[in-house]
Design a protein around this motif. Structure first.
Motif, mmCIF file in Angstrom:
data_model
loop_
_atom_site.group_PDB
_atom_site.id
_atom_site.type_symbol
_atom_site.label_atom_id
_atom_site.label_comp_id
_atom_site.label_asym_id
_atom_site.label_seq_id
_atom_site.Cartn_x
_atom_site.Cartn_y
_atom_site.Cartn_z
ATOM 1 N N ARG A 110 -12.748 -3.619 20.552
ATOM 2 C CA ARG A 110 -14.531 -3.179 19.570
ATOM 3 C C ARG A 110 -13.702 -1.908 18.978
ATOM 4 N N ALA A 111 -13.661 -0.699 19.809
ATOM 5 C CA ALA A 111 -13.031 0.043 18.876
ATOM 6 C C ALA A 111 -12.710 0.561 18.135
ATOM 7 N N GLU A 112 -11.983 0.002 18.128
ATOM 8 C CA GLU A 112 -9.949 -0.170 16.844
ATOM 9 C C GLU A 112 -11.688 -1.130 15.762
ATOM 10 N N TYR A 123 -8.843 -8.782 -0.190
ATOM 11 C CA TYR A 123 -8.232 -8.901 1.644
ATOM 12 C C TYR A 123 -8.092 -9.263 2.253
ATOM 13 N N TYR A 124 -6.731 -9.360 3.022
ATOM 14 C CA TYR A 124 -7.565 -9.943 4.371
ATOM 15 C C TYR A 124 -6.812 -8.701 5.521
ATOM 16 N N ILE A 125 -7.580 -8.239 6.851
ATOM 17 C CA ILE A 125 -6.461 -7.460 7.488
ATOM 18 C C ILE A 125 -6.716 -7.786 8.923
ATOM 19 N N VAL A 126 -5.600 -8.226 9.588
ATOM 20 C CA VAL A 126 -5.718 -8.239 11.024
ATOM 21 C C VAL A 126 -4.924 -7.342 12.042
ATOM 22 N N ILE A 127 -5.721 -7.552 13.336
ATOM 23 C CA ILE A 127 -5.187 -6.458 14.324
ATOM 24 C C ILE A 127 -4.650 -7.453 15.421
ATOM 25 N N VAL A 128 -3.805 -7.633 15.782
ATOM 26 C CA VAL A 128 -2.836 -7.696 16.661
ATOM 27 C C VAL A 128 -3.267 -6.975 18.080
ATOM 28 N N ALA A 129 -3.261 -6.688 19.317
ATOM 29 C CA ALA A 129 -3.009 -6.241 20.324
ATOM 30 C C ALA A 129 -2.839 -7.270 21.874
ATOM 31 N N VAL A 160 -2.286 -9.514 2.613
ATOM 32 C CA VAL A 160 -2.639 -9.700 4.060
ATOM 33 C C VAL A 160 -2.503 -8.103 4.552
ATOM 34 N N LEU A 161 -2.832 -7.646 5.472
ATOM 35 C CA LEU A 161 -2.971 -5.977 6.010
ATOM 36 C C LEU A 161 -2.490 -6.477 7.371
ATOM 37 N N GLY A 162 -1.322 -5.973 8.057
ATOM 38 C CA GLY A 162 -1.144 -6.515 9.412
ATOM 39 C C GLY A 162 -1.630 -5.242 10.221
ATOM 40 N N PHE A 163 -1.821 -4.808 11.227
ATOM 41 C CA PHE A 163 -1.539 -4.049 12.455
ATOM 42 C C PHE A 163 -1.788 -3.714 13.490
ATOM 43 N N VAL A 164 -0.304 -3.907 14.586
ATOM 44 C CA VAL A 164 -0.071 -4.454 15.352
ATOM 45 C C VAL A 164 0.197 -3.308 16.636
ATOM 46 N N HIS A 165 -0.657 -3.274 17.634
ATOM 47 C CA HIS A 165 -0.529 -2.362 19.054
ATOM 48 C C HIS A 165 1.086 -1.507 18.868
ATOM 49 N N ASP A 166 1.549 -0.459 18.901
ATOM 50 C CA ASP A 166 2.826 -0.014 19.075
ATOM 51 C C ASP A 166 3.341 -0.302 20.540
ATOM 52 N N ASN A 167 2.481 -0.715 21.795
ATOM 53 C CA ASN A 167 3.282 -0.524 23.293
ATOM 54 C C ASN A 167 2.295 -1.444 24.187
ATOM 55 N N VAL A 168 2.714 -2.496 23.708
ATOM 56 C CA VAL A 168 1.891 -3.672 25.038
ATOM 57 C C VAL A 168 1.607 -2.951 25.936
ATOM 58 N N GLY A 169 2.504 -2.339 26.764
ATOM 59 C CA GLY A 169 2.209 -2.513 28.625
ATOM 60 C C GLY A 169 1.392 -1.185 28.205
ATOM 61 N N GLN A 170 1.129 -0.054 27.347
ATOM 62 C CA GLN A 170 0.251 1.023 27.778
ATOM 63 C C GLN A 170 -0.910 0.554 27.260
ATOM 64 N N ILE A 171 -1.317 -0.933 26.951
ATOM 65 C CA ILE A 171 -2.806 -1.604 26.378
ATOM 66 C C ILE A 171 -3.251 -1.909 28.185
ATOM 67 N N PRO A 172 -4.785 -1.492 28.948
ATOM 68 C CA PRO A 172 -5.031 -2.045 29.868
ATOM 69 C C PRO A 172 -5.506 -3.552 30.863
ATOM 70 N N SER A 217 -1.277 2.897 17.457
ATOM 71 C CA SER A 217 -1.264 3.534 19.233
ATOM 72 C C SER A 217 -3.115 3.739 19.910
ATOM 73 N N THR A 218 -4.068 4.081 18.544
ATOM 74 C CA THR A 218 -5.264 4.038 19.241
ATOM 75 C C THR A 218 -5.588 3.774 17.877
ATOM 76 N N PRO A 219 -7.138 3.630 18.073
ATOM 77 C CA PRO A 219 -8.069 2.809 17.279
ATOM 78 C C PRO A 219 -8.341 4.224 16.350
ATOM 79 N N ALA A 220 -8.390 5.723 16.389
ATOM 80 C CA ALA A 220 -8.320 6.636 15.910
ATOM 81 C C ALA A 220 -7.016 6.551 14.594
ATOM 82 N N GLU A 221 -6.095 6.424 14.795
ATOM 83 C CA GLU A 221 -5.009 6.014 14.237
ATOM 84 C C GLU A 221 -4.982 4.278 13.108
#
Length: 375
Positions: free
Chosen positions: A19-21, A62-68, A96-108, A138-142
């Motif tokens: 939601r925040a992202e 344009y298409y944006i995909v966010i993967v966490a 397509v513009l892809g955005f992937v979380h940098d470190n899955v291990g830090q995700i709750p 790494s963060t929603p703001a980033e």
């Protein structure tokens, strides 16, 4: 990015865990002058809504995909709706513009996949997205900053059709066409005014006096002239010409030209063809005027012009240079050109046949000669 064009950007991701992202991405899209669309508008688990999703993706620029940390709800084909949306955008050539979380291990933990199958599918999808141009966050703001930078760069490198307001939906060709039509309209308005004036300046007595009632052709045209006699006295004399004769003298000066009154120092207010008519008359009475100049009042020429106008031989006309003033004068009509040509051209004399010599025959002879026999 063209300020008049707004791009539609489809945002695809799992929902509850991002939601925040998604909020940051949406804000970045709006600040870039675009407008977002995505799964918030419809439930992605409905097959009927999947048809709507495909239609919206097709309409997007344009298409944006966010993967966490989550793969997402799975559709009938075994793939998540996020991956289905991604594959459909790629298949339809949507940038397509892809955005992937940098470190899955830090995700709750509550925002990650719980099953091995889900984690394997997520990892495969991450690799698929990262195989194309992709940014990590790494963060929603980033993520928000990365979305704005990537979107603006993509719009500059690969501009799309986009959307515009209905009152701004004009291409450069439309603008040029509009300017050309505007110029043509102005030209047409000027021509309409010219034609209206030509009609107004043509014969106006048709209802009051028919043309055959007007003096013309071989009818007498009295011209009043003045000249100085030998003892320096002013002489006024009336000279009889015909209307055809006057027209034949003044017509050539008007052929193909719009002629107005002169504005020179010595001949101001006179017509150029006035000299021709004065010389024509002077040649008729040269025994009385000798070499002295004769004069015809311009007002007489004005009345002749009106007469010929009513006969359809002359008309008033205008001409204008690109940046100059409008010049107004008089010229021949098509009928006037034909009449002048008829009066001015010389015709061959009819050929005369030589008299035929009479032929004599035996029948025509009144006396026959008989030759006497030889003895």
């Amino acid at each position: 990015m063209n300020p008049q064009v707004r791009y539609q950007v489809f945002v695809s991701s799992t929902y509850e865990d991002l939601r925040a992202e998604r909020q940051q991405a949406t804000q970045a899209i709006l600040e870039a002058g675009c407008f977002p669309s995505g799964m918030e508008l419809f439930p992605a688990s409905d097959d009927t809504q999947w048809e709507l999703i495909k239609r919206v993706i097709e309409e997007s620029d344009y298409y944006i995909v966010i993967v966490a940390g989550r793969y997402g709800s799975v559709g009938p084909e075994g793939a998540s709706f996020t991956e289905m949306e991604y594959d459909y955008a790629v298949a339809n050539g949507i940038p397509v513009l892809g955005f992937v979380h940098d470190n899955v291990g830090q995700i709750p933990l509550n925002s990650t996949e719980k099953t091995d199958k889900g984690r394997k599918q997520l990892e495969a999808f991450r690799r698929k997205v990262m195989s194309r141009t992709c940014r990590k966050y790494s963060t929603p703001a980033e993520l928000g900053m990365a979305v704005m930078k990537s979107l603006m760069a993509e719009a500059r490198i690969r501009p799309r059709i986009g959307w515009v307001r209905a009152d701004q939906a004009r291409s450069e060709d439309d603008v040029l066409r509009e300017r050309r039509l505007s110029d043509e309209l102005e030209t047409a308005k000027v021509r309409i005014n010219e034609l209206a004036r030509e009609i107004r300046d043509r014969a106006v007595l048709g209802d009051e006096v028919s043309e055959d009632m007007l003096a013309q052709g071989d009818d007498a045209c009295e011209v009043t002239i003045t000249f100085q006699s030998q003892d320096k006295k002013l002489v006024c004399e009336n000279i009889n010409l015909t209307w055809d004769e006057v027209f034949k003298v003044i017509g050539p000066t008007l052929y193909g030209y719009i002629v107005g009154k002169r504005d020179g120092y010595n001949d101001a207010g006179t017509y150029p063809f006035q000299d021709n008519l004065e010389e024509h008359i002077r040649a008729k009475i040269v025994d009385r005027v000798q070499g002295r100049k004769i004069r015809i009042e311009t007002s007489q020429l004005d009345s002749y012009i009106l007469q010929f106008k009513e006969l359809g031989l002359l008309m008033f006309a205008e001409s204008k240079d690109a940046d100059g003033p409008v010049f107004r004068g008089v010229t021949l009509t098509e009928k006037g050109e034909r009449r002048l040509t008829l009066l001015s051209t010389k015709r061959r004399a009819p050929a005369t046949r030589p008299p035929m010599k009479p032929t004599r025959t035996t029948k025509d002879r009144s006396v026959s000669k008989i030759r006497a026999p030889v003895e």
